[in-house]
Design a protein around this motif. Sequence first.
Motif, PDB file in Angstrom:
ATOM      1  N   LEU A  30       0.742  -1.204  -0.006  1.00  0.00           N
ATOM      2  CA  LEU A  30       0.007   0.020   0.051  1.00  0.00           C
ATOM      3  C   LEU A  30       1.217   1.332  -0.030  1.00  0.00           C
ATOM      4  N   GLN A  31       0.355   2.324  -0.965  1.00  0.00           N
ATOM      5  CA  GLN A  31       1.194   3.422  -1.176  1.00  0.00           C
ATOM      6  C   GLN A  31       0.424   4.730  -1.032  1.00  0.00           C
ATOM      7  N   ASP A  32       0.775   5.484   0.013  1.00  0.00           N
ATOM      8  CA  ASP A  32      -0.112   6.936   0.335  1.00  0.00           C
ATOM      9  C   ASP A  32       0.358   7.750  -0.847  1.00  0.00           C
ATOM     10  N   VAL A  33      -0.816   7.984  -1.970  1.00  0.00           N
ATOM     11  CA  VAL A  33      -0.435   9.000  -3.032  1.00  0.00           C
ATOM     12  C   VAL A  33      -1.611  10.073  -2.762  1.00  0.00           C
ATOM     13  N   THR A  34      -1.854  10.530  -1.684  1.00  0.00           N
ATOM     14  CA  THR A  34      -3.004  11.296  -1.452  1.00  0.00           C
ATOM     15  C   THR A  34      -2.352  12.853  -2.175  1.00  0.00           C
ATOM     16  N   GLN A  35      -1.289  13.290  -1.971  1.00  0.00           N
ATOM     17  CA  GLN A  35      -0.768  14.447  -2.398  1.00  0.00           C
ATOM     18  C   GLN A  35      -0.576  14.361  -4.077  1.00  0.00           C
ATOM     19  N   GLU A  36      -0.220  13.392  -4.347  1.00  0.00           N
ATOM     20  CA  GLU A  36      -0.080  13.301  -5.963  1.00  0.00           C
ATOM     21  C   GLU A  36      -1.520  13.325  -6.656  1.00  0.00           C
ATOM     22  N   ARG A  37      -2.489  12.668  -5.636  1.00  0.00           N
ATOM     23  CA  ARG A  37      -3.997  12.551  -6.554  1.00  0.00           C
ATOM     24  C   ARG A  37      -4.511  14.022  -6.292  1.00  0.00           C
ATOM     25  N   SER A  38      -3.983  14.489  -5.161  1.00  0.00           N
ATOM     26  CA  SER A  38      -4.805  15.972  -4.851  1.00  0.00           C
ATOM     27  C   SER A  38      -4.165  16.949  -6.007  1.00  0.00           C
ATOM     28  N   ALA A  39      -2.890  16.649  -6.558  1.00  0.00           N
ATOM     29  CA  ALA A  39      -2.195  17.832  -7.417  1.00  0.00           C
ATOM     30  C   ALA A  39      -2.958  17.461  -8.629  1.00  0.00           C
ATOM     31  N   GLN A  40      -3.355  16.242  -9.014  1.00  0.00           N
ATOM     32  CA  GLN A  40      -3.835  15.937 -10.495  1.00  0.00           C
ATOM     33  C   GLN A  40      -5.102  16.472 -10.453  1.00  0.00           C
ATOM     34  N   ILE A  41      -5.877  16.512  -9.307  1.00  0.00           N
ATOM     35  CA  ILE A  41      -7.129  16.852  -9.428  1.00  0.00           C
ATOM     36  C   ILE A  41      -7.277  18.344  -9.676  1.00  0.00           C
ATOM     37  N   ALA A  42      -6.411  19.040  -8.970  1.00  0.00           N
ATOM     38  CA  ALA A  42      -6.278  20.435  -8.961  1.00  0.00           C
ATOM     39  C   ALA A  42      -5.766  20.770 -10.292  1.00  0.00           C
ATOM     40  N   LEU A  43      -5.027  20.053 -11.204  1.00  0.00           N
ATOM     41  CA  LEU A  43      -4.734  20.537 -12.310  1.00  0.00           C
ATOM     42  C   LEU A  43      -5.598  20.416 -13.303  1.00  0.00           C
ATOM     43  N   GLN A  44      -6.421  19.161 -13.077  1.00  0.00           N
ATOM     44  CA  GLN A  44      -7.729  18.815 -13.981  1.00  0.00           C
ATOM     45  C   GLN A  44      -8.593  20.040 -13.660  1.00  0.00           C
ATOM     46  N   ILE A  45      -8.780  20.392 -12.502  1.00  0.00           N
ATOM     47  CA  ILE A  45      -9.928  21.507 -12.088  1.00  0.00           C
ATOM     48  C   ILE A  45      -9.316  22.939 -13.038  1.00  0.00           C
ATOM     49  N   LEU A  46      -8.100  23.255 -12.625  1.00  0.00           N
ATOM     50  CA  LEU A  46      -7.366  24.387 -13.458  1.00  0.00           C
ATOM     51  C   LEU A  46      -7.727  24.317 -14.765  1.00  0.00           C
ATOM     52  N   ALA A  47      -7.250  23.017 -15.503  1.00  0.00           N
ATOM     53  CA  ALA A  47      -7.281  23.036 -17.019  1.00  0.00           C
ATOM     54  C   ALA A  47      -8.950  23.232 -17.339  1.00  0.00           C
ATOM     55  N   ALA A  48      -9.777  22.766 -16.530  1.00  0.00           N
ATOM     56  CA  ALA A  48     -11.174  22.678 -16.807  1.00  0.00           C
ATOM     57  C   ALA A  48     -11.737  24.226 -16.843  1.00  0.00           C
ATOM     58  N   ARG A  49     -11.117  24.852 -15.840  1.00  0.00           N
ATOM     59  CA  ARG A  49     -11.496  26.495 -15.336  1.00  0.00           C
ATOM     60  C   ARG A  49     -10.810  27.236 -16.747  1.00  0.00           C
ATOM     61  N   ASN A  50      -9.719  26.787 -17.131  1.00  0.00           N
ATOM     62  CA  ASN A  50      -9.022  27.628 -18.135  1.00  0.00           C
ATOM     63  C   ASN A  50      -9.947  27.389 -19.435  1.00  0.00           C
ATOM     64  N   ARG A  51     -10.216  26.138 -19.669  1.00  0.00           N
ATOM     65  CA  ARG A  51     -11.053  25.724 -20.745  1.00  0.00           C
ATOM     66  C   ARG A  51     -12.508  26.918 -20.797  1.00  0.00           C
ATOM     67  N   GLU A  52     -13.079  26.811 -19.614  1.00  0.00           N
ATOM     68  CA  GLU A  52     -14.135  27.600 -19.665  1.00  0.00           C
ATOM     69  C   GLU A  52     -13.897  29.155 -20.002  1.00  0.00           C
ATOM     70  N   ILE A  53     -12.670  29.378 -19.485  1.00  0.00           N
ATOM     71  CA  ILE A  53     -12.385  30.944 -19.330  1.00  0.00           C
ATOM     72  C   ILE A  53     -12.230  31.140 -20.914  1.00  0.00           C
ATOM     73  N   LEU A  54     -11.467  30.232 -21.632  1.00  0.00           N
ATOM     74  CA  LEU A  54     -11.158  30.397 -23.093  1.00  0.00           C
ATOM     75  C   LEU A  54     -12.385  30.305 -24.012  1.00  0.00           C
ATOM     76  N   GLU A  55     -13.373  29.561 -23.462  1.00  0.00           N
ATOM     77  CA  GLU A  55     -14.624  29.340 -24.246  1.00  0.00           C
ATOM     78  C   GLU A  55     -15.462  30.470 -24.156  1.00  0.00           C
ATOM     79  N   SER A  56     -15.211  31.310 -22.960  1.00  0.00           N
ATOM     80  CA  SER A  56     -16.292  32.485 -22.628  1.00  0.00           C
ATOM     81  C   SER A  56     -15.842  33.733 -23.235  1.00  0.00           C
ATOM     82  N   ILE A  57     -14.287  34.063 -23.532  1.00  0.00           N
ATOM     83  CA  ILE A  57     -13.840  35.168 -23.696  1.00  0.00           C
ATOM     84  C   ILE A  57     -14.251  35.401 -25.123  1.00  0.00           C
ATOM     85  N   SER A  58     -14.347  36.908 -25.282  1.00  0.00           N
ATOM     86  CA  SER A  58     -14.413  37.263 -26.619  1.00  0.00           C
ATOM     87  C   SER A  58     -13.444  37.446 -27.590  1.00  0.00           C
TER      88      SER A  58
END
Length: 496
Positions: A30-58
Amino acid sequence: MSGVDGERWLRVTAVPMMAGDTVTGGVAVLQDVTQERSAQIALQILAARNREILESISDAFYAVDAQWRLTYINRKAEEIWGRSRRDLLGLNLWEAFPATFEPQAHDAHLRAAETREVVRMETGSAIRGHWIDLTIYPAADGLSVYFRDISERKTAEDRLRESEERHRAILDSVLDYAIFTTDGEGRIETWPRGAEAVFGWSAAEAVGRHAAITFVPEDRDAGVPDAELAEARDTGFAANVRWHRRKDGRRVFIEGSTRPLRGDGAEPLGYLKVGQDVTQRRQWEGRQTVLVAELQHRTRNLIAVVRSMADKTMRRAADLGDFREKFRDRLEALARVQGLLSRLDEHDRVTFDELVRTELTALGVPDAGPERVVLDGPAGIRLRSGTVQTLAMALHELATNAAKYGALHQPEGQLVLSWRFEANGEGDRPWLHIDWREHGVVMPDPGTAPHGSGQGRELIERALPYQLKARTSYALEEDGVRCTISIAVSATVADG
């Protein structure tokens, strides 16, 4: 495999334990990967947010990798290009849009990739024929490009530029109007050709100087330029109707106004001065005033002459018919001389030979032939305007008497009218000497009353010396009338 234990992320690695071909047990790590997984989730959220911004800008946005493959295209880019991202992602940018990027835009992409510096420019886009504002950002794995359609703004700028060019052309073509602007202190900021034509200073000479240079010295000393700006600032308008000064010192009369140029603040940004050069009209108005006064003076004099002429004719007329005939003849003579005077320009003069021929022609004298009438004298001797009317009436009286009783009536009669010009006569002034001489006339017996009235003789012997300071003589000689008149005339002699 991955699982979750509470709020922690674990990576589970299981290894079987074998005895031959038989599994006898296993080992789990068993290997604790909580920090690694949290970083991945944050990157996914950031990427989604960036996509949302890029799709909404004029702005339109696209990204390419180091091999110029399109890796991202937002909705606005799809709209401007008119193509779906599904058809474009993964394609090479230059292959996807062959020959559609302007050379400047193509070079800007290359420059940003090579220098790793941000490049921004406005350029025409062959795609749909639009103007775009292009900004290219270097990224770790390629380029990120923002662009927006600025065609409407460029069209508005073009229209504004065309409007300004038309406005400038209008200002440059209106040469009798001085239209210029100043700053809030009255210093000249713009100086079109009209202002240069009216005032004489070039734009290089006028811009930066105070508008007071256009005012006459006495108005500058009285503070008129600053007072005019103050009135325009306080009331929104100041009349500017006065004499102004040109660069060469000559004066020009301006009819115009000064208005403030307002911004958001309380104080004006500057002033607009508009003025028309009406110098010529002003001069004509002045001349008209003089002419009206002269007309009134002449009208009063003419009425006085007609009244006096009527009185004298009435006193000497035998009856009403005689009065009507003589008064009509004298009015016609007066009308003829007024006609001569009315055709003159300001500096013209009636000449003596013109006056003589007008009067004799009206009486039909030229038809008598050269053996009956001899006119001998220089042409073009200018008469003073104030002497023409009285002298004309004297000639009329002499000619009328000759036509009714004297040389122009009797078959053997002859009229010799001679005149000469003396440049330096009495009082060092030019004089005209006139000699009216009739020959071959049968005169009345001595002691009998002469034919005709004495009004003409009275005019010659009394009115001319009194009114015109003339020297005159009038004599009834053996074979006709002889009259001499010497009168001061204008200093110049007309050509011919």
